[in-house]
Design an enzyme around this catalytic site. Structure first.
Site, short mmCIF file in Angstrom:
data_model
loop_
_atom_site.label_atom_id
_atom_site.label_comp_id
_atom_site.label_asym_id
_atom_site.label_seq_id
_atom_site.Cartn_x
_atom_site.Cartn_y
_atom_site.Cartn_z
N ASN A 86 40.88 9.31 6.91
CA ASN A 86 39.80 9.35 7.90
C ASN A 86 38.86 8.19 7.60
OD1 ASN A 86 37.65 9.87 9.55
ND2 ASN A 86 37.12 11.85 8.64
N LYS B 229 36.41 7.17 9.23
CA LYS B 229 35.04 7.43 9.69
C LYS B 229 34.51 6.19 10.43
CE LYS B 229 34.64 10.88 6.09
NZ LYS B 229 33.80 11.63 5.17
N HIS C 157 35.21 18.04 12.38
CA HIS C 157 34.82 17.53 11.06
C HIS C 157 33.38 17.94 10.76
CE1 HIS C 157 33.86 14.84 7.79
NE2 HIS C 157 35.16 14.72 7.60
N GLU D 19 30.99 16.41 9.55
CA GLU D 19 29.97 15.43 9.98
C GLU D 19 29.67 15.57 11.46
OE1 GLU D 19 32.02 12.10 8.26
OE2 GLU D 19 31.56 12.92 6.29
N GLU E 121 37.85 21.35 3.99
CA GLU E 121 36.95 20.34 3.43
C GLU E 121 35.62 21.00 3.05
OE1 GLU E 121 38.26 16.12 4.78
OE2 GLU E 121 36.69 16.84 6.11
N GLY F 180 32.31 13.01 0.11
CA GLY F 180 31.55 11.80 -0.18
C GLY F 180 30.60 11.94 -1.36
N SER G 228 36.37 14.06 -1.59
CA SER G 228 36.42 13.24 -2.81
C SER G 228 37.81 13.20 -3.46
CB SER G 228 35.35 13.69 -3.81
OG SER G 228 34.06 13.50 -3.25
P1 13P Z 1 35.62 11.68 1.11
O1 13P Z 1 37.07 11.55 0.68
O2 13P Z 1 34.94 10.37 1.23
O3 13P Z 1 34.89 12.68 0.27
O4 13P Z 1 35.64 12.27 2.61
C1 13P Z 1 36.42 13.38 2.89
C2 13P Z 1 36.44 13.59 4.35
O5 13P Z 1 35.43 13.92 4.96
C3 13P Z 1 37.69 13.35 5.07
O6 13P Z 1 37.61 13.78 6.38
#
Ligand code: 13P
Length: 250
Positions: free
Chosen positions: A9, A11, A95, A97, A167, A173, A213
């Protein structure tokens, strides 16, 4: 046997030129990998360029979101058909976010899930608790609400096609990965929810990715858990070498 799936992803990262460069770098690194669905999810503006780069290789394309209507006056939105005709096979839905910053709810995820399945996209539905929810001991309740809300009104045949990404929000992150045991526990619980909502076939067939992560040095331990079928990778998917290493460890 569930086929493993590892998705990157990206982002809100990578211009078209940068996306093409990353996809070009990944192709030779992953050319020998078989038996894994490898999915790249760039921003909307890089979908077509990325697709042209990976077409014919063992890499698949996914988007990071979509709208549930087919067309019309929805300024700024993107339909399932637009994604399909840009080369997408997958779409990430719900997601954290999007839930945090853009008002996504279990109800909107459900509408998007139905529209994605109707159009023939494979949805990757994200679920997971926040830190304060884990600390309050309500992880299972939150995850159950996310899963049951997303799958409301979805038939069993369609449900088994859906990919779920667990997740935990506190692990995204932050560098704080769930331990393999913590992740396995929730993945097994998600299978129980699907078994309760549908039947044990659906519970066993749905592929469940872990996300939060994931790095080359923790991927093997996570992926070797019995109910973890791969990963949804954020930060570490932005560099070809680290994403390739993660894919290979599945
Ligand atoms: P990170 O791997 O940067 O923690 O992000 C995970 C994520 O949100 C994948 O959709």
């Amino acid at each position: 046997m569930r086929r493993p799936i590892v998705a990157g992803n990206w982002k809100m990262n990578k211009t078209s030129a940068e996306a093409v460069k990353l996809a070009e770098e990944l192709k030779p690194l992953l050319a020998d990998v078989k038996g894994v669905d490898i999915v790249l999810c760039p921003p909307f503006t890089s979908l077509e360029a990325t697709y042209k780069t990976i077409r014919g290789a063992n890499l698949l394309l996914g988007a990071q979101d979509m709208f549930w209507e087919e067309s019309g006056a929805y300024t700024g939105e993107i339909s399932a058909k637009m994604l399909l005709t840009s080369g997408c096979k997958y779409v990430i839905l719900g997601h954290s976010e999007r839930r945090t910053y853009f008002g996504e709810t279990n109800q909107t995820v459900n509408k998007k899930l139905k529209a994605a399945l109707r159009a023939g996209l494979v949805p990757i539905v994200c679920v997971g608790e926040r830190r304060e929810e884990r600390e309050a001991g309500v992880t299972q309740q939150i995850v159950e609400d996310h899963v049951a809300g997303a799958f409301e009104g979805i038939r069993a045949e369609q449900a088994s096609e859906v990919v779920i990404a667990y997740e935990p929000v506190w692990a995204i992150g932050t560098g704080l990965t769930a331990t393999p045991e913590q992740a396995q526990q929730v993945h097994a619980f998600i299978r129980q929810i699907l078994t309760k909502l549908y039947n044990s076939n659906v519970g066993q067939q749905v592929r469940i990715q872990y996300g939060g992560s994931i790095k080359p040095d923790n991927a093997t331990a996570l992926f070797s858990q019995p109910d973890i079928d791969g990963g949804l990778v954020g930060g570490a998917s932005l560099t070809a070498s680290s994403f390739a290493e993660i894919v290979k460890s599945v």
